[in-house]
Design a protein around this motif. Structure first.
Motif, short mmCIF file in Angstrom:
data_model
loop_
_atom_site.label_atom_id
_atom_site.label_comp_id
_atom_site.label_asym_id
_atom_site.label_seq_id
_atom_site.Cartn_x
_atom_site.Cartn_y
_atom_site.Cartn_z
N ASN A 113 0.81 -1.22 0.00
CA ASN A 113 0.00 0.00 0.00
C ASN A 113 0.84 1.28 0.00
N VAL A 114 2.16 1.14 -0.07
CA VAL A 114 3.01 2.33 -0.06
C VAL A 114 3.80 2.37 -1.37
N VAL A 115 3.76 3.52 -2.04
CA VAL A 115 4.50 3.67 -3.30
C VAL A 115 5.24 5.00 -3.32
N SER A 116 6.19 5.11 -4.23
CA SER A 116 6.90 6.36 -4.46
C SER A 116 6.06 7.26 -5.34
N ALA A 117 5.98 8.53 -4.96
CA ALA A 117 5.23 9.49 -5.77
C ALA A 117 5.99 10.81 -5.79
N CYS A 118 6.01 11.47 -6.95
CA CYS A 118 6.64 12.78 -7.01
C CYS A 118 5.76 13.77 -6.24
N VAL A 119 6.35 14.88 -5.89
CA VAL A 119 5.64 15.85 -5.06
C VAL A 119 4.35 16.34 -5.72
N PRO A 120 4.42 16.75 -7.01
CA PRO A 120 3.17 17.24 -7.64
C PRO A 120 2.04 16.22 -7.63
N ARG A 121 2.37 14.96 -7.96
CA ARG A 121 1.31 13.93 -8.00
C ARG A 121 0.78 13.65 -6.59
N ASN A 122 1.66 13.67 -5.63
CA ASN A 122 1.20 13.42 -4.27
C ASN A 122 0.25 14.53 -3.84
N ARG A 123 0.54 15.77 -4.26
CA ARG A 123 -0.35 16.89 -3.92
C ARG A 123 -1.70 16.73 -4.59
N ILE A 124 -1.67 16.33 -5.85
CA ILE A 124 -2.93 16.16 -6.59
C ILE A 124 -3.77 15.07 -5.96
N LYS A 125 -3.12 13.97 -5.63
CA LYS A 125 -3.86 12.82 -5.11
C LYS A 125 -4.40 13.12 -3.72
N ALA A 126 -3.57 13.78 -2.92
CA ALA A 126 -3.93 14.16 -1.56
C ALA A 126 -4.55 12.99 -0.80
N LYS A 140 1.87 -2.75 -9.76
CA LYS A 140 1.19 -3.14 -8.54
C LYS A 140 2.24 -3.26 -7.44
N PRO A 141 2.12 -2.48 -6.38
CA PRO A 141 3.17 -2.53 -5.36
C PRO A 141 3.21 -3.87 -4.64
N SER A 142 4.40 -4.37 -4.40
CA SER A 142 4.53 -5.64 -3.70
C SER A 142 5.82 -5.62 -2.90
N LYS A 143 5.94 -6.63 -2.09
CA LYS A 143 7.14 -6.78 -1.29
C LYS A 143 8.30 -7.09 -2.22
N PRO A 144 9.49 -6.51 -1.97
CA PRO A 144 10.61 -6.80 -2.87
C PRO A 144 11.01 -8.27 -2.80
N HIS A 145 11.78 -8.67 -3.78
CA HIS A 145 12.35 -10.02 -3.83
C HIS A 145 12.78 -10.44 -2.42
N PRO A 146 12.47 -11.69 -2.01
CA PRO A 146 12.74 -12.12 -0.64
C PRO A 146 14.16 -11.85 -0.17
N SER A 147 15.14 -12.10 -1.05
CA SER A 147 16.52 -11.85 -0.63
C SER A 147 16.77 -10.36 -0.52
N GLY A 148 16.04 -9.63 -1.35
CA GLY A 148 15.91 -8.20 -1.13
C GLY A 148 17.13 -7.33 -1.28
N LEU A 149 18.29 -7.90 -1.57
CA LEU A 149 19.46 -7.04 -1.54
C LEU A 149 19.80 -6.43 -2.89
N PHE A 150 19.25 -7.00 -3.94
CA PHE A 150 19.62 -6.49 -5.24
C PHE A 150 18.85 -5.22 -5.56
N PHE A 151 19.55 -4.21 -5.93
CA PHE A 151 18.89 -3.03 -6.46
C PHE A 151 19.85 -2.38 -7.43
#
Ligand SMILES: [Zn+2]
Length: 173
Positions: A113-126, A140-151
């Motif tokens: 339920n948490v995503v990255s949003a730019c400031v303008p879009r976050n303001r619009i969505k409110a 669709k936001p999801s939990k990262p890969h279980p090992s989780g270290l790769f980025f």
């Protein structure tokens, strides 16, 4: 070419990190890794032409010390989303966290339920849901890969097309 990026996979095909061609070729020619994709043609040496890898897989399983689950933090969300606003697709360092279902509507503080949003879009969505704001999530936001270290390291702006099949959650730009 010797400094071009190479995707390094564990023996299990799990993405581990990104190294440079120079390092990848040493690993391959010492039989410590296998070339899976040749993305850069060949390198001419005095006595032969060596194929230049763009994806390699290590011959031995690397066990990493920190197989812990990722903590849900701002930085981890931004990393998961590849520093991309999930509403407009802009890649920016100036990101905020957005609760897809607003907290005021009992939206949870979870990976889903948490995503990255730019400031303008976050303001619009409110305090609205994406539907109410006429906005659409790009993934669709999801939990990262279980090992989780790769980025993808932050200085690295994109991934190569031939890496895509090994990085199902990412797309080349
Ligand atoms: Zn945006």
């Amino acid at each position: 070419m010797i400094n071009h990026p190479v995707l390094v996979l564990n023996q299990t095909y799990e993405p581990l990190n990104i190294c440079r061609v120079r390092r990848a070729m040493v690993l391959v020619y010492q039989d410590k890794a296998e070339m899976l994709e040749n993305g850069y043609g060949t390198l001419h040496t005095i006595d032969r032409d060596l194929p230049v890898p763009s994806v390699i897989k290590l011959s031995r399983l690397i066990k990493r010390p920190h197989q812990l689950e990722r903590k849900l933090t701002r930085m981890e969300i931004f990393r998961r989303d590849n520093y991309t606003c999930q509403y407009c697709g802009k890649v920016t360092r100036n990101l905020t966290l957005d609760h897809v279902i607003p907290r005021s509507r009992n939206g949870q503080h979870t990976w889903e339920n948490v995503v990255s949003a730019c400031v303008p879009r976050n303001r619009i969505k409110a305090g609205r849901t994406p539907e109410e704001a006429g906005m659409k999530l790009r993934t669709k936001p999801s939990k990262p890969h279980p090992s989780g270290l790769f980025f993808i390291p932050s200085h690295y702006s994109g991934i190569r097309t031939e890496w895509e099949k090994y990085l199902p959650q990412l797309k080349a730009k």
